[in-house]
Write an enzyme that holds these catalytic residues in place. Structure first.
Site, PDB file in Angstrom:
ATOM      1  N   PHE A   1       0.831  -1.216   0.000  1.00  0.00           N
ATOM      2  CA  PHE A   1       0.000   0.000   0.000  1.00  0.00           C
ATOM      3  C   PHE A   1       0.859   1.256   0.000  1.00  0.00           C
ATOM      4  CE2 PHE A   1       0.122   2.310   4.018  1.00  0.00           C
ATOM      5  CZ  PHE A   1       0.790   1.453   4.853  1.00  0.00           C
ATOM      6  N   LYS A   2       2.100   1.124   0.432  1.00  0.00           N
ATOM      7  CA  LYS A   2       2.985   2.287   0.505  1.00  0.00           C
ATOM      8  C   LYS A   2       3.302   2.855  -0.883  1.00  0.00           C
ATOM      9  CE  LYS A   2       5.075   1.328   4.986  1.00  0.00           C
ATOM     10  NZ  LYS A   2       4.544  -0.008   5.361  1.00  0.00           N
TER      11      LYS A   2
END
Ligand SMILES: *Cc1c(COP(=O)(O)O)cnc(C)c1O
Length: 433
Positions: free
Chosen positions: A106-107
């Site tokens: 998700f980063k």
């Protein structure tokens, strides 16, 4: 938008300055000076807006005028070049898959957004910015990938030799160009300590502009609001009360969800799902915030003993314990619980999760067991193949590598081995000039 330091001992500053500095001169985290909710008609008509338009509305007030609107639109379009599907697990639980980006974490969203902001600020600068990051695995890959080829920005990543997975190491060390991977003879804390020391070293900071790319940086933190809006768009017709269970480490992701709620996004409640690093779980029970050294778990991106964004959460709730508690529950789970959850998700629902998502799933179950009539969405923060050994052992099945990962496995590793802080300094001084 102006930003103020939560330590209150540094002057307010612009978005640009907050991004370039990362942290305020008084070592405080930056926080927006004001938050203006979006109109109710925006939420009523959310189905008429594309993801890019939603993201634009959500972040506009925080980044303009430093980033002009047309530039912001381009940055958003480039950041959001992949899917954010909500997948149903059962009638009460869904998962928001945040792993469809280039490094399958998700980063990717925050890293890609921040990289482009920094690139824009730096386009006419002759001086380069150096982004310095320590990683225990996942952050580094997303940051490296997000910043790859961005003009005027060098990225130096420190990772502990032999302590990241093969896949993660490949993601860090095969990109080259403006990305330098440093393989540190030590553990993650050694990498982190070297990075901290570099930021305090005036001998370095007088010669080069150093910045960080973790969720302390507002340009990495705030775009994480986007996917809470995207999940709402996908679910609001079917479910009234939506709860998000966020597998949390430094609490940047969940804190961004709370910012989305401040903007008016109808979120019923938050669940902070933790592994055995449970400072916040304990805080909500005892009202005592007691940072501890981190303990190692199989959901290692959440092995954080003193979550850096907790102070921003306190700010959102104006340090009012009761108001925080009415909007946030927190549970902590062991590695055995996590393995069981991986197995259960696979056998009962044919869903292959990663250990972080599995902790999020357990958070949903624990919350729903209190008798709440709500729909709980856990964030699936990484693709299961990033934690291949743990997942395959838990579900007793081999899983296929997705193309993004396959592609990187064949590339050649390039890293510089370092042992001491002096080694790091030498490398940094050589990357400039
Ligand atoms: C970074 C990370 C987390 C924790 O996110 P925070 O914003 O630090 O709370 C959870 N899962 C994965 C896979 C991560 O990489």
């Amino acid at each position: 938008m102006k930003y103020r330091s939560l330590n209150k001992k540094a002057p307010n500053t612009t978005f640009k300055d907050a991004v370039v500095r990362g942290i305020a001169p008084d070592k405080g985290l930056y926080f927006p000076e004001s938050i203006t909710p979006l109109s109710t008609s925006f939420f009523e008509n959310i189905d008429d807006f594309s993801y890019e338009e939603i993201a634009f509305e959500a972040i506009k007030q925080f980044v303009t005028p430093d980033i002009p609107e047309p530039v912001l639109k381009t940055i958003i379009a480039e950041t959001l070049s992949f899917e954010f599907p909500v997948v149903k697990v059962n009638d009460q639980i869904s998962t928001l898959e945040l792993f469809h980006g280039p490094t399958m974490a998700f980063k990717d969203v925050g890293a890609r957004f921040m990289a482009r902001c920094l690139g824009y600020f730096n386009q006419n600068n002759t001086e380069e910015v150096t982004v310095l990051v320590a990683t225990s695995g996942d952050t580094g890959g997303a940051v490296a990938n997000g910043f790859l080829g961005v003009k005027g920005v060098n990225v130096v990543i420190l990772y502990p030799s032999g302590k990241v997975s093969d896949i993660q190491e490949k993601q860090l060390t095969t990109l080259k160009q403006n990305i330098t991977a440093l393989e540190v003879d030590g553990v993650f804390d050694d990498c982190q300590d070297m990075v901290k020391r570099a930021f305090m070293d005036e001998d370095l900071t007088s010669k080069m502009q150093l910045t960080s790319a973790n969720s302390i940086n507002v340009a990495r933190w705030l775009p994480q609001m986007f996917y809470f809006f995207f999940a709402y768009k996908q679910l609001h017709k079917r479910h009234k009360d939506i709860v998000f269970s966020v597998p949390s480490g430094n609490f940047g992701n969940i804190c961004a969800g709370m910012m989305a709620q401040q903007l008016g996004l109808p979120i019923h409640h938050f669940v902070a799902s933790n592994n055995e690093n449970n400072v916040v779980t304990e805080y909500l029970t005892t009202q005592l915030y007691q940072p501890k050294p981190s303990v190692q778990t199989i959901s290692n991106a959440m092995d954080v003993g003193n979550p850096s964004n907790f102070i921003r959460i306190q700010e959102i709730y104006k340090n009012d314990f009761e108001s925080l508690k009415s909007n946030l529950s927190s549970y902590s789970f062991s590695d055995d619980d996590t393995r069981e959850a991986l197995k259960e998700l696979y056998t009962d629902f044919s869903y292959v999760a990663d250990p972080h998502g599995a902790v999020g799933y357990l958070g949903c179950k624990a919350y729903l067991q209190t008798g709440q009539d709500a729909h709980c969405v856990f964030l699936e923060t990484a693709h299961p193949t990033k934690f291949l050994d743990v997942v395959e052992a838990a579900i007793n099945k081999k899983i296929d590598l997705p193309p993004q990962i396959e592609a990187v496995m064949d590339k050649e590793k390039e890293s510089i081995s370092i042992t001491t802080y002096e080694d790091l300094k030498t490398v940094l001084l050589n990357t400039i000039g």
